[in-house]
Motif scaffolding. Structure first.
Motif, PDB file in Angstrom:
ATOM      1  N   MET A   1       0.685  -1.268  -0.165  1.00 47.93           N
ATOM      2  CA  MET A   1      -0.002  -0.052   0.054  1.00 47.93           C
ATOM      3  C   MET A   1       0.457   1.133   0.029  1.00 47.93           C
ATOM      4  SD  MET A   1      -2.824   1.561   2.244  1.00 47.93           S
ATOM      5  CE  MET A   1      -3.243  -0.204   3.145  1.00 47.93           C
ATOM      6  N   LYS A   2       0.533   2.417  -1.018  1.00 51.24           N
ATOM      7  CA  LYS A   2       1.217   3.309  -0.560  1.00 51.24           C
ATOM      8  C   LYS A   2       0.729   4.287  -0.449  1.00 51.24           C
ATOM      9  CE  LYS A   2       2.548   3.003  -6.366  1.00 51.24           C
ATOM     10  NZ  LYS A   2       1.924   2.676  -6.092  1.00 51.24           N
ATOM     11  N   GLN A   3       1.274   5.883   0.453  1.00 50.06           N
ATOM     12  CA  GLN A   3       0.612   6.342   0.699  1.00 50.06           C
ATOM     13  C   GLN A   3      -0.188   6.993   0.110  1.00 50.06           C
ATOM     14  OE1 GLN A   3       0.848   6.770   4.733  1.00 50.06           O
ATOM     15  NE2 GLN A   3       1.116   4.780   3.816  1.00 50.06           N
ATOM     16  N   HIS A   4      -0.110   7.828  -0.877  1.00 46.13           N
ATOM     17  CA  HIS A   4      -0.479   8.546  -2.024  1.00 46.13           C
ATOM     18  C   HIS A   4      -0.642   7.590  -3.778  1.00 46.13           C
ATOM     19  CE1 HIS A   4      -1.725  11.751  -4.462  1.00 46.13           C
ATOM     20  NE2 HIS A   4      -0.924  11.247  -5.216  1.00 46.13           N
ATOM     21  N   TYR A   5      -1.645   8.097  -3.922  1.00 48.21           N
ATOM     22  CA  TYR A   5      -1.858   7.399  -5.701  1.00 48.21           C
ATOM     23  C   TYR A   5      -3.218   8.564  -6.248  1.00 48.21           C
ATOM     24  CZ  TYR A   5      -1.741   2.469  -3.595  1.00 48.21           C
ATOM     25  OH  TYR A   5      -1.432   2.052  -2.911  1.00 48.21           O
ATOM     26  N   ASP A   6      -2.655   9.078  -7.838  1.00 48.16           N
ATOM     27  CA  ASP A   6      -3.463   9.459  -8.382  1.00 48.16           C
ATOM     28  C   ASP A   6      -4.484   9.385  -8.215  1.00 48.16           C
ATOM     29  OD1 ASP A   6      -1.326  10.210  -9.494  1.00 48.16           O
ATOM     30  OD2 ASP A   6      -0.770   8.566 -10.624  1.00 48.16           O
ATOM     31  N   ILE A   7      -5.251   7.621  -8.184  1.00 47.22           N
ATOM     32  CA  ILE A   7      -6.758   7.707  -8.115  1.00 47.22           C
ATOM     33  C   ILE A   7      -7.422   6.611  -7.740  1.00 47.22           C
ATOM     34  CG2 ILE A   7      -8.579   6.713  -9.109  1.00 47.22           C
ATOM     35  CD1 ILE A   7      -7.841   7.151 -11.941  1.00 47.22           C
ATOM     36  N   ILE A   8      -8.187   6.701  -6.208  1.00 46.03           N
ATOM     37  CA  ILE A   8      -8.315   5.374  -5.378  1.00 46.03           C
ATOM     38  C   ILE A   8     -10.380   5.379  -5.756  1.00 46.03           C
ATOM     39  CG2 ILE A   8      -9.461   5.111  -2.831  1.00 46.03           C
ATOM     40  CD1 ILE A   8      -7.361   7.144  -2.295  1.00 46.03           C
ATOM     41  N   ILE A   9     -10.483   4.446  -6.037  1.00 48.32           N
ATOM     42  CA  ILE A   9     -11.719   3.639  -6.549  1.00 48.32           C
ATOM     43  C   ILE A   9     -12.115   2.957  -5.449  1.00 48.32           C
ATOM     44  CG2 ILE A   9     -13.146   2.331  -8.303  1.00 48.32           C
ATOM     45  CD1 ILE A   9     -10.502   2.376  -9.468  1.00 48.32           C
ATOM     46  N   ILE A  10     -13.722   3.882  -4.616  1.00 45.34           N
ATOM     47  CA  ILE A  10     -14.536   2.985  -3.165  1.00 45.34           C
ATOM     48  C   ILE A  10     -15.286   1.920  -4.241  1.00 45.34           C
ATOM     49  CG2 ILE A  10     -15.274   3.318  -1.401  1.00 45.34           C
ATOM     50  CD1 ILE A  10     -13.976   5.879  -1.197  1.00 45.34           C
ATOM     51  N   GLY A  11     -14.673   0.421  -4.131  1.00 49.71           N
ATOM     52  CA  GLY A  11     -15.630  -0.300  -4.658  1.00 49.71           C
ATOM     53  C   GLY A  11     -15.237  -1.508  -5.770  1.00 49.71           C
ATOM     54  N   GLY A  12     -14.899  -2.081  -5.179  1.00 48.67           N
ATOM     55  CA  GLY A  12     -14.181  -3.903  -6.320  1.00 48.67           C
ATOM     56  C   GLY A  12     -15.348  -3.952  -6.910  1.00 48.67           C
ATOM     57  N   GLY A  13     -16.433  -3.631  -7.123  1.00 50.72           N
ATOM     58  CA  GLY A  13     -17.897  -4.928  -7.498  1.00 50.72           C
ATOM     59  C   GLY A  13     -17.333  -4.426  -9.081  1.00 50.72           C
ATOM     60  N   MET A  14     -18.671  -4.492  -9.649  1.00 49.73           N
ATOM     61  CA  MET A  14     -18.398  -4.465 -11.809  1.00 49.73           C
ATOM     62  C   MET A  14     -18.611  -3.325 -12.120  1.00 49.73           C
ATOM     63  SD  MET A  14     -21.681  -7.673 -12.369  1.00 49.73           S
ATOM     64  CE  MET A  14     -22.768  -6.193 -12.591  1.00 49.73           C
ATOM     65  N   LEU A 158      -9.031   4.641   6.428  1.00 49.01           N
ATOM     66  CA  LEU A 158      -9.544   3.084   5.706  1.00 49.01           C
ATOM     67  C   LEU A 158      -8.771   2.388   6.812  1.00 49.01           C
ATOM     68  CD1 LEU A 158      -6.905   1.857   2.856  1.00 49.01           C
ATOM     69  CD2 LEU A 158      -9.409   2.955   2.677  1.00 49.01           C
ATOM     70  N   THR A 159     -10.162   0.963   7.781  1.00 46.88           N
ATOM     71  CA  THR A 159     -10.247   0.188   8.526  1.00 46.88           C
ATOM     72  C   THR A 159      -9.159  -1.099   7.952  1.00 46.88           C
ATOM     73  OG1 THR A 159     -10.810   0.444   9.993  1.00 46.88           O
ATOM     74  CG2 THR A 159     -10.673  -0.982  10.087  1.00 46.88           C
ATOM     75  N   THR A 160      -7.845  -1.900   8.305  1.00 44.16           N
ATOM     76  CA  THR A 160      -7.777  -3.211   7.040  1.00 44.16           C
ATOM     77  C   THR A 160      -7.326  -4.423   8.240  1.00 44.16           C
ATOM     78  OG1 THR A 160      -5.409  -2.863   7.439  1.00 44.16           O
ATOM     79  CG2 THR A 160      -6.470  -1.748   5.882  1.00 44.16           C
ATOM     80  N   ALA A 161      -7.218  -5.082   7.797  1.00 48.37           N
ATOM     81  CA  ALA A 161      -6.618  -5.960   8.922  1.00 48.37           C
ATOM     82  C   ALA A 161      -5.301  -5.655   9.711  1.00 48.37           C
ATOM     83  CB  ALA A 161      -6.466  -7.489   8.522  1.00 48.37           C
ATOM     84  N   GLU A 162      -4.422  -4.372   9.297  1.00 45.95           N
ATOM     85  CA  GLU A 162      -3.383  -4.479  10.052  1.00 45.95           C
ATOM     86  C   GLU A 162      -3.557  -2.169  10.412  1.00 45.95           C
ATOM     87  OE1 GLU A 162      -3.165  -4.746   6.400  1.00 45.95           O
ATOM     88  OE2 GLU A 162      -2.507  -7.305   6.794  1.00 45.95           O
ATOM     89  N   GLY A 163      -5.122  -2.734  11.153  1.00 47.83           N
ATOM     90  CA  GLY A 163      -5.042  -1.776  11.296  1.00 47.83           C
ATOM     91  C   GLY A 163      -5.923  -0.192  11.064  1.00 47.83           C
ATOM     92  N   ASP A 164      -5.893   0.635  11.678  1.00 47.03           N
ATOM     93  CA  ASP A 164      -5.908   1.861  10.330  1.00 47.03           C
ATOM     94  C   ASP A 164      -4.660   2.288   9.909  1.00 47.03           C
ATOM     95  OD1 ASP A 164      -8.258   1.595  12.049  1.00 47.03           O
ATOM     96  OD2 ASP A 164      -8.226   3.164  13.426  1.00 47.03           O
ATOM     97  N   GLN A 165      -5.551   2.936   8.239  1.00 48.58           N
ATOM     98  CA  GLN A 165      -4.602   3.531   7.545  1.00 48.58           C
ATOM     99  C   GLN A 165      -4.635   4.873   7.005  1.00 48.58           C
ATOM    100  OE1 GLN A 165      -1.511   1.985   6.840  1.00 48.58           O
ATOM    101  NE2 GLN A 165      -2.302  -0.052   7.845  1.00 48.58           N
TER     102      GLN A 165
END
Length: 423
Positions: A1-14, A158-165
Motif C-alpha cells: 500500500m502506498k501513501q499516495h495514489y493518483d486515483i482511489i476507487i472505492i468499491g471493487g464490484g463490476m 481505512l480500516t484494514t486487517a493491519e489496523g487503521d491507515q
C-alpha cells in the motif's frame, strides 16, 4: 500500500473493477497509480474451470457494452460463459400489441448478452491480476471510514486487517453501490421516488431450450422479464442433469411481496404462468428467490472537487428494459476517457472544471435512459383503457415498421452513443 495514489476507487464490484481495468493501458503509458478499495475479499484470480451455479444472479449486457469490454480487453474470456440474446419479444398482457426484434434484422450477431455476475467479477479480477496491471493496488478487505478534502488532495481513512491507515489521492471515485453509506456521510443528497413495487429475482427452467429469446411482458401488476441463461449442470448422487435456465425479473406490488415469496416452488411456477403465459414453454424448476424494493434514485451531486460518484451510487433505476448496468458502464468509459485527457494535459485529476466536463458529457445519456425507464414504467402500469389501447397499438405499429424497430433496437443495444477511445 502506498501513501499516495493518483486515483482511489472505492468499491471493487463490476463498476469499480471495470473502471480500473479500462485505465490499465493509459496508467502504464502515463504513469498513473491507482488503488481499488473493497470491503469484502475479492475472488481469487485464475483461469480454472468455471461451472455456472443454478441460482447465480445475472446482468443483461447490451451490444454496446460488448464493444466496451472488447476495448478493455476482456471480451474473449467473458464470452466463454454468457448467453447471447438473438431475439426479443415484447408484449402487453390481455392486449393485441406485440413487438419482436431479432439480431439478423439489425445485422448484429446478438442484440445483447446475459452474464452471471460472479463470472464477470472473476474475469475483471483476472484482468487486474495480469502482469501489466501492476499499476493497480487491490486493497481488500478494507473499509473506508472517512473521506475529506484537503486543499488539492483527498484524504481517505481505512480500516484494514493491519489496523487503521490513511492514504491520499488527487481523485476519489465512489463506486460502492446504491446503498452507499459514504454518500450520506459526505452530505450528498439524492432525489428518490418509490414505485411501490418489489422486484422478485429467480432463475427458472423451461422444459425445452429457450432459443436465446428474451421476453418483456407487461401486466396490470407490473412487467415480467425473462432472460436466457447458460444451461446449468446439476450433479446428484445417482445422475447428472442439464437444466435450461432463464433469469426471471418479476415486478410485483409491495402489498403482494410477502405472499409471492411465501409460495412453494410449484405454486410460484403456476403464478408465473398465470402472469406470463406459456410463450417460453412449461416451467419445471425454480431456484432461490430474492427481492428488493424498486426506486428511482439520483444523486444530487455526481462530482465535487476531488470526488466522483459513479454507478448505482449515482443513479438507480427501474430494471425495466435492463438498462441500469449498461448506463453505468457507459459512464465508466466516459470517465476513463476524461481522466486520460486530463493527465495528458497535466491537469490535477480532481480539478472540478474537468470533472464538471465529464458530468456534462454523461448527463444527456443519463436523462434519456432514466427518463425512458421511468416513462415506460408509468405508461405500462396505467390501467386507463385509452392508454392501454394506445400502447398496444404502438407495439403493433413498431412491429410492422422496420425503421421504427431499428431506431428502438439501436437505442436498446446502446449503439446510439459513441464509445470513447481509451488508448
Amino acid at each position: 500500500m502506498k501513501q499516495h495514489y493518483d486515483i482511489i476507487i472505492i468499491g471493487g464490484g463490476m463498476v469499480g473493477g471495470s473502471l480500473a481495468a479500462s485505465l490499465i493501458p493509459a496508467a502504464q503509458r502515463l504513469g498513473l497509480s491507482i488503488a481499488v478499495v473493497e470491503a469484502f475479499p475479492l475472488p481469487e484470480a485464475g483461469s480454472e474451470e468455471y461451472q455456472p451455479s443454478y441460482d447465480t444472479r445475472s446482468t443483461a449486457l447490451s451490444y454496446g457494452s460488448r464493444l466496451i469490454y472488447e476495448q478493455i480487453g476482456i471480451w474473449q474470456q467473458l464470452r466463454q460463459h454468457l448467453c447471447p440474446i438473438t431475439h426479443i419479444h415484447v408484449s402487453d398482457k390481455g392486449r393485441f400489441g406485440a413487438t419482436r426484434l431479432n439480431a439478423e434484422d439489425e445485422h448484429v450477431s446478438a442484440l445483447g448478452y446475459v452474464v452471471e455476475n460472479h463470472w464477470l467479477g472473476r474475469v475483471l479480477m483476472n484482468r487486474l491480476a495480469q502482469e501489466d496491471a501492476a499499476v493497480i493496488d487491490l486493497l481488500c478487505p478494507a473499509e473506508v471510514t472517512d473521506v475529506v478534502s484537503d486543499d488539492n488532495l483527498m484524504r481517505v481513512a481505512l480500516t484494514t486487517a493491519e489496523g487503521d491507515q490513511q492514504i491520499t489521492a488527487e481523485l476519489v471515485v465512489m463506486a460502492d453501490g446504491g446503498r452507499s453509506g459514504l454518500r450520506e456521510q459526505l452530505g450528498i443528497g439524492y432525489q428518490q421516488k418509490s414505485y411501490q413495487q418489489h422486484a422478485v429475482i429467480a432463475n427458472i427452467s423451461p422444459e425445452t431450450a429457450h432459443g436465446n429469446i428474451a421476453y418483456e411482458r407487461f401486466t396490470d401488476t407490473g412487467p415480467i422479464a425473462l432472460l436466457p441463461l447458460e444451461d446449468s449442470v446439476l450433479s446428484g448422487e445417482a445422475s447428472q442433469q442439464d437444466f435450461h435456465r432463464m433469469g426471471l425479473v418479476w415486478t410485483v406490488p409491495d402489498e403482494q411481496i410477502d405472499e409471492i415469496l411465501g409460495l412453494t416452488d410449484q405454486q410460484f411456477i403456476e403464478r408465473v404462468h398465470e402472469r406470463f403465459g406459456y410463450r417460453a414453454g412449461v416451467f419445471v424448476k425454480v431456484g432461490e428467490r430474492f427481492s428488493y424494493p424498486l426506486k428511482l434514485s439520483i444523486a444530487d451531486e455526481q462530482v465535487r472537487q476531488g470526488l466522483i460518484v459513479l454507478g448505482n451510487a449515482a443513479h438507480a433505476l427501474h430494471p425495466i428494459a435492463g438498462q441500469g448496468y449498461n448506463l453505468a458502464l457507459r459512464g465508466v468509459v466516459a470517465l476513463a476517457a476524461e481522466l486520460i485527457e486530463a493527465r495528458e494535459a497535466g491537469v490535477n485529476l480532481g480539478d472540478i472544471h474537468h470533472l464538471t466536463r465529464f458530468a456534462d458529457r454523461v448527463r444527456q445519456d443519463q436523462q434519456k435512459t432514466i427518463g425512458f425507464s421511468d416513462k415506460t414504467m408509468k405508461l405500462f402500469s396505467n390501467d386507463n383503457p385509452l392508454l392501454a389501447l394506445g400502447r398496444s397499438a404502438g407495439l403493433q405499429l413498431m412491429d410492422i415498421c422496420p425503421m421504427a424497430k431499428t431506431v428502438f433496437a439501436r437505442s436498446a443495444m446502446g449503439l446510439d452513443q459513441p464509445t470513447p477511445d481509451l488508448r
